[in-house]
Design an enzyme around this catalytic site. Structure first.
Site, PDB file in Angstrom:
ATOM      1  CG  ASN A  24      29.453  56.374  33.011  1.00 32.44           C
ATOM      2  OD1 ASN A  24      29.447  55.495  33.876  1.00 32.44           O
ATOM      3  ND2 ASN A  24      29.212  56.110  31.746  1.00 32.44           N
ATOM      4  NE  ARG A  98      35.167  47.917  34.900  1.00 31.61           N
ATOM      5  CZ  ARG A  98      35.978  46.984  34.511  1.00 31.61           C
ATOM      6  NH1 ARG A  98      37.241  47.238  34.343  1.00 31.61           N
ATOM      7  NH2 ARG A  98      35.550  45.762  34.310  1.00 31.61           N
ATOM      8  CG  ASP A 122      30.851  45.997  33.860  1.00 24.30           C
ATOM      9  OD1 ASP A 122      31.980  46.097  33.357  1.00 24.30           O
ATOM     10  OD2 ASP A 122      29.980  46.859  33.777  1.00 24.30           O
ATOM     11  CG  ASP A 321      27.711  52.842  28.857  1.00 17.07           C
ATOM     12  OD1 ASP A 321      28.386  51.810  28.687  1.00 17.07           O
ATOM     13  OD2 ASP A 321      28.048  53.757  29.626  1.00 17.07           O
ATOM     14  CG  MET A 343      34.015  51.805  21.669  1.00 23.14           C
ATOM     15  SD  MET A 343      33.865  53.211  22.759  1.00 23.14           S
ATOM     16  CE  MET A 343      33.134  54.396  21.675  1.00 23.14           C
TER      17      MET A 343
END
EC number: 2.5.1.7
Length: 436
Positions: A24, A98, A122, A321, A343
């Site tokens: 990330n 993304r 995803d 995550d 989330m």
């Protein structure tokens, strides 16, 4: 035909494993090279699909890319090809990734125009781009949505102007994108309710080393004084905290003795603590995490004896995550836990595969699952399954490694998007895993 993993579970693993660079963080840091015409060197790059696609995309738009090793790369964005940015090929390619949305902030700041494809990636529910687009608008950009090809065009006349903004949600990528746009804006930008994840702290640190003026790093209020130009720099990425959490879970679930080397312990926040709540023992030695072989682990209760709930929350809370990993690890614990995924609305849909493997889970609704731990009374059994998203993929892989018999995992591209050479690294610990 895409590959599948064939896993024979039940082996106890042993040895050392080194986490990859943070995925990330990589998507933000690598996009930031667009902010300067000078050379930027980046180290500890994870060699994974999403990151490699972004590097390829930068090369396509004219950035000079010199991949010294798989983990180190030099970039120089001194000649950007704007015709390519408007081409059908760019739209198609950037739509697959993304992370490509992260190029918009730097391009807008430096060149006054940018393009955002509708995001791919995803299936974990809608990932809205509102925070990004509204932030750019507040800085003075105009945006136009092209319905024919699902494409946002952004432009500014006379450059971006600093302003005060309160974000509707502390979006990590949204904050990063706005920060990258604001560093070259005229005047001062204040971002309140900013995300403050380590990824963002790293990005701010890198931008400051390039000559940006960002204060409040690590807090939820960032103040950015615009500068006219940024210079080159060298930056190394932190170890991937999601991978580290996955390895802690893997060790407990497979009753293995594993040492996670160079884990960037000071940047892990609350993560080790959450795994300790599941009863997992670990010993932090310097920057390494040693997980001893444990035959069983027991989920703690709250102080008043009520059942533990583990939920996700923006940093410094627990990252969403890792909820898939915590859920899998809880299936073999003693005791029960409620997993509350706030989330994203479809991150828990992989639990049906775990139920097929013999786990005791009640899916209450798209956001909550109650896990009743088996306490090793019987093993999960191997099945054939498919990976819906990166994190569920690794959670299912951990389940398969602890199960009895053979599991086959399809759609492993989703795992490769986030974890480098995962099969090879697990084989080095003694796992029976084949890529077929």
């Amino acid at each position: 035909m895409s590959s599948v993993f064939e896993v024979r579970g039940g082996n106890r693993l042993k040895g050392d494993i080194i986490p990859q660079g943070a995925k990330n963080e990589a998507l933000q840091i690598i996009s930031a090279v667009l902010l300067t015409a000078e050379k930027v060197t980046i180290n500890n790059i994870p060699d994974i699909l999403d990151v490699n696609l972004l590097i390829e995309l930068l090369g396509d738009i004219g950035v000079k890319v010199n991949r010294i090793t798989r983990a180190s790369c030099e970039f120089q964005a001194d000649d950007i090809d704007f015709d390519y940015l408007e081409s059908a090929e760019f739209k198609k390619k950037s739509g697959r990734l993304r992370g490509s949305v992260m190029m918009a902030g730097p391009l807008l700041a430096r060149f006054g125009k940018a393009y955002i494809p509708k995001p791919g990636g995803d299936k974990i529910g809608r990932r809205r781009l509102d925070t990004h687009v509204i932030g750019f608008e507040k800085l003075g950009a105009k945006f136009h949505y092209d319905t024919d090809d699902n494409y946002f065009r952004l432009e500014t006349s006379g450059g971006l102007k600093g302003t005060y903004m309160l974000l509707d949600e502390p979006s990590v990528t949204g904050t990063a994108n706005i920060v990258m746009a604001a560093v070259l804006a005229h005047g001062t930008t204040t971002i309140y309710n900013a995300a403050c994840e380590p990824y963002l702290q790293q990005l701010s640190k890198m931008l400051n080393s390039m000559g940006a003026k960002i204060s409040g790093v690590g807090s939820n209020m960032l103040v950015i004084e615009g500068v006219t130009v940024l210079k080159g720099c060298t930056h190394a990425m932190l170890p991937d905290m999601i991978e580290i959490g996955s390895f802690i879970g893997l060790a407990a679930m497979t009753q293995s003795e594993i040492t996670i080397k160079n884990a960037g312990v000071q940047h892990l926040g609350i993560i080790p603590e959450k795994f300790r709540l599941l009863g997992i023992q670990m010993d932090i030695k310097g920057d390494d995490i040693y997980i001893p072989q444990q035959d069983s682990y027991e989920i703690q209760t709250f102080i008043d004896g009520s059942i533990l709930t583990i939920s996700d929350h923006p940093w410094p809370g627990f990252t969403p995550d890792l909820l898939s990993i915590v859920l899998v690890v809880a299936t073999q614990a003693k005791g029960s836990v409620m997993i509350h995924q706030k989330m994203f609305e479809s991150r828990l849909f992989f639990v049906d595969k775990l139920i097929d493997m013999g786990a005791q889970i009640i899916l209450c609704d798209p956001h909550r699952a109650a896990v009743i731990g088996l306490g090793r009374q019987h093993k999960l059994r191997g099945i054939t399954m498919s990976s819906p998203d990166i994190r569920a993929g690794v959670a299912l892989l951990i389940a398969a490694l602890s199960a009895e018999g053979k599991s086959t995992i399809h759609n492993i591209d989703q795992i490769d998007r986030g974890y480098q050479y995962i099969d090879e690294r697990l084989r080095n610990l003694g796992a029976d895993i084949k890529r077929v």
